[in-house]
Motif scaffolding. Structure first.
Motif, PDB file in Angstrom:
ATOM      1  N   ILE A   4      67.320  -8.367 -92.644  1.00 30.11           N
ATOM      2  CA  ILE A   4      66.889  -7.221 -93.442  1.00 30.11           C
ATOM      3  C   ILE A   4      68.036  -6.225 -93.520  1.00 30.11           C
ATOM      4  CG2 ILE A   4      65.228  -5.302 -93.627  1.00 30.11           C
ATOM      5  CD1 ILE A   4      63.237  -6.963 -92.008  1.00 30.11           C
ATOM      6  N   VAL A   5      68.289  -5.728 -94.719  1.00 28.43           N
ATOM      7  CA  VAL A   5      69.227  -4.617 -94.887  1.00 28.43           C
ATOM      8  C   VAL A   5      68.375  -3.365 -95.078  1.00 28.43           C
ATOM      9  CG1 VAL A   5      70.984  -3.598 -96.388  1.00 28.43           C
ATOM     10  CG2 VAL A   5      71.059  -6.048 -95.858  1.00 28.43           C
ATOM     11  N   CYS A   6      68.675  -2.322 -94.302  1.00 27.15           N
ATOM     12  CA  CYS A   6      67.914  -1.067 -94.420  1.00 27.15           C
ATOM     13  C   CYS A   6      68.841   0.013 -94.947  1.00 27.15           C
ATOM     14  CB  CYS A   6      67.465  -0.550 -93.055  1.00 27.15           C
ATOM     15  SG  CYS A   6      66.434  -1.648 -92.146  1.00 27.15           S
ATOM     16  N   ILE A 199      74.980  -4.757-100.351  1.00 27.07           N
ATOM     17  CA  ILE A 199      75.077  -5.400 -99.029  1.00 27.07           C
ATOM     18  C   ILE A 199      73.983  -6.476 -98.907  1.00 27.07           C
ATOM     19  CG2 ILE A 199      74.983  -5.045 -96.492  1.00 27.07           C
ATOM     20  CD1 ILE A 199      77.429  -3.686 -97.845  1.00 27.07           C
ATOM     21  N   ALA A 200      72.773  -6.122 -99.330  1.00 28.85           N
ATOM     22  CA  ALA A 200      71.649  -7.069 -99.240  1.00 28.85           C
ATOM     23  C   ALA A 200      71.972  -8.344-100.026  1.00 28.85           C
ATOM     24  CB  ALA A 200      70.369  -6.420 -99.752  1.00 28.85           C
ATOM     25  N   ARG A 201      72.554  -8.165-101.199  1.00 29.46           N
ATOM     26  CA  ARG A 201      72.878  -9.336-102.020  1.00 29.46           C
ATOM     27  C   ARG A 201      74.040 -10.118-101.416  1.00 29.46           C
ATOM     28  NH1 ARG A 201      73.437  -8.911-108.481  1.00 29.46           N
ATOM     29  NH2 ARG A 201      74.738 -10.744-108.813  1.00 29.46           N
ATOM     30  N   GLY A 202      75.019  -9.404-100.890  1.00 28.05           N
ATOM     31  CA  GLY A 202      76.168 -10.079-100.283  1.00 28.05           C
ATOM     32  C   GLY A 202      75.756 -10.948 -99.104  1.00 28.05           C
ATOM     33  N   ALA A 205      70.175 -11.244 -98.040  1.00 28.79           N
ATOM     34  CA  ALA A 205      69.093 -10.751 -97.177  1.00 28.79           C
ATOM     35  C   ALA A 205      67.736 -11.258 -97.663  1.00 28.79           C
ATOM     36  CB  ALA A 205      69.098  -9.224 -97.172  1.00 28.79           C
ATOM     37  N   ASP A 206      66.803 -11.356 -96.721  1.00 29.51           N
ATOM     38  CA  ASP A 206      65.430 -11.726 -97.088  1.00 29.51           C
ATOM     39  C   ASP A 206      64.702 -10.532 -97.671  1.00 29.51           C
ATOM     40  OD1 ASP A 206      65.199 -14.506 -95.835  1.00 29.51           O
ATOM     41  OD2 ASP A 206      66.097 -13.289 -94.246  1.00 29.51           O
ATOM     42  N   LEU A 207      65.169  -9.329 -97.301  1.00 32.63           N
ATOM     43  CA  LEU A 207      64.479  -8.117 -97.743  1.00 32.63           C
ATOM     44  C   LEU A 207      65.446  -6.942 -97.713  1.00 32.63           C
ATOM     45  CD1 LEU A 207      61.694  -6.656 -98.331  1.00 32.63           C
ATOM     46  CD2 LEU A 207      61.429  -6.427 -95.859  1.00 32.63           C
TER      47      LEU A 207
END
Ligand code: ASP
Length: 285
Positions: A4-6, A199-202, A205-207
């Protein structure tokens, strides 16, 4: 394990109390591996966001209004030191932070760019959160590149993946990256959301959790209509159509949406609320 990226927005980083909530949220789920932070925002109505102070400071420096510059910058310095102290930083950390704040003060005064000045709000915040959360700091200049025309460089996602593979957890400053000219460039205002999505796409990430100060996307304004409930689910397309939904930068939704990464808008001050999920379709239960 899930990744998870927050991303925590400016009200979540505004003071020591909010910062402790961020720490608890980060600790509550080991999948929350990459934490992106915004510069401290408003603590109360009429307060000034750090980013706004930094833009004003840069303008005063450019105009050589020294007294005004020092006065504005003193507010930036005071806020960061207060957050660091309120979150339990020891003398050694405080003295390193002070040194960095003072070095930055001189760099801006001596003509560093407006983008450099603005980006320091995120940099200093991320250093404080890196200590608090106990995860290494990774500067956004190592991860995010802009092309000559100012758009996100296509190599960014691969660069993020390469740099973060093998890095278990990290705290990353939002809002800026490195331009084709080697200098600091920023996203548009509110662009920490875009950093989080990139960052999430790099890291695939699942979420992507976007932590803010409201419990999701509302049909009306939740601050005016207390009885209103957040919409539990929206498709990327439905979200894009709600242009006025100021909880998340629309470019951030597009960046995550193009890779099919689900986004959840959550409230740092009411973490138990379910929030709003934005995805192609609701998850099957
Ligand atoms: N600190 C920047 C701003 O105030 C970016 C962000 O908060 O996302 O616009």
């Amino acid at each position: 394990m899930e990744t998870i990226v927050c991303k925590f927005g400016g009200t979540s980083t505004a003071d020591g109390g909010a910062a402790k909530r961020v720490m608890q949220i980060a600790e509550a789920n080991a999948a929350r591996r990459y934490i992106v932070v915004s510069a401290p925002g408003k603590r109360f109505a009429g307060d000034i966001k750090i980013t706004d102070l930094l833009y004003s400071a840069a303008a005063a420096a450019k105009a050589r209004r020294a007294k005004e510059y020092r006065k504005i910058y003193a507010k930036v310095r005071g806020r960061f030191l207060e957050i660091a102290r309120d979150t339990g930083a020891d003398e050694r950390f405080l003295s390193d932070l002070k040194a960095e704040i003072e070095e930055t003060e001189e760099k801006i005064y001596l003509g560093a760019s407006e983008a450099f000045a603005a980006s320091r709000g995120e940099v200093l915040a991320a250093k404080i959160f890196s200590r608090l959360i106990g995860a290494p700091y990774i500067g956004a200049e190592e991860l995010i590149s802009f092309s000559e025309d100012g758009t996100l460089d296509k190599t960014t996602f691969d660069k993020v993946q390469a740099r973060l593979s093998g890095v278990g957890r990290a705290v990353i400053p939002g809002f800026y990256g490195r331009g084709a000219d080697g200098k600091i460039h920023t996203f548009p205002r509110g662009g920490g959301d875009i950093t989080g999505a990139v960052i999430a796409r790099g890291v695939r990430a699942d979420l992507y959790e976007n932590w803010t100060d409201v419990s999701g996307v509302y049909a009306g304004d939740p601050k005016k209509n207390r009885g209103a409930a957040a919409l539990p689910f929206l498709t990327y397309r439905e979200f894009a159509a709600l242009q006025g939904a100021s909880v998340l930068h629309e470019k951030a939704a597009a960046v995550a949406g193009e890779a099919g990464i689900p986004i959840r808008i959550l409230n740092t001050f009411r973490p138990e609320d379910q929030g709003t999920t934005i995805a192609f379709a609701p998850a099957k239960t």
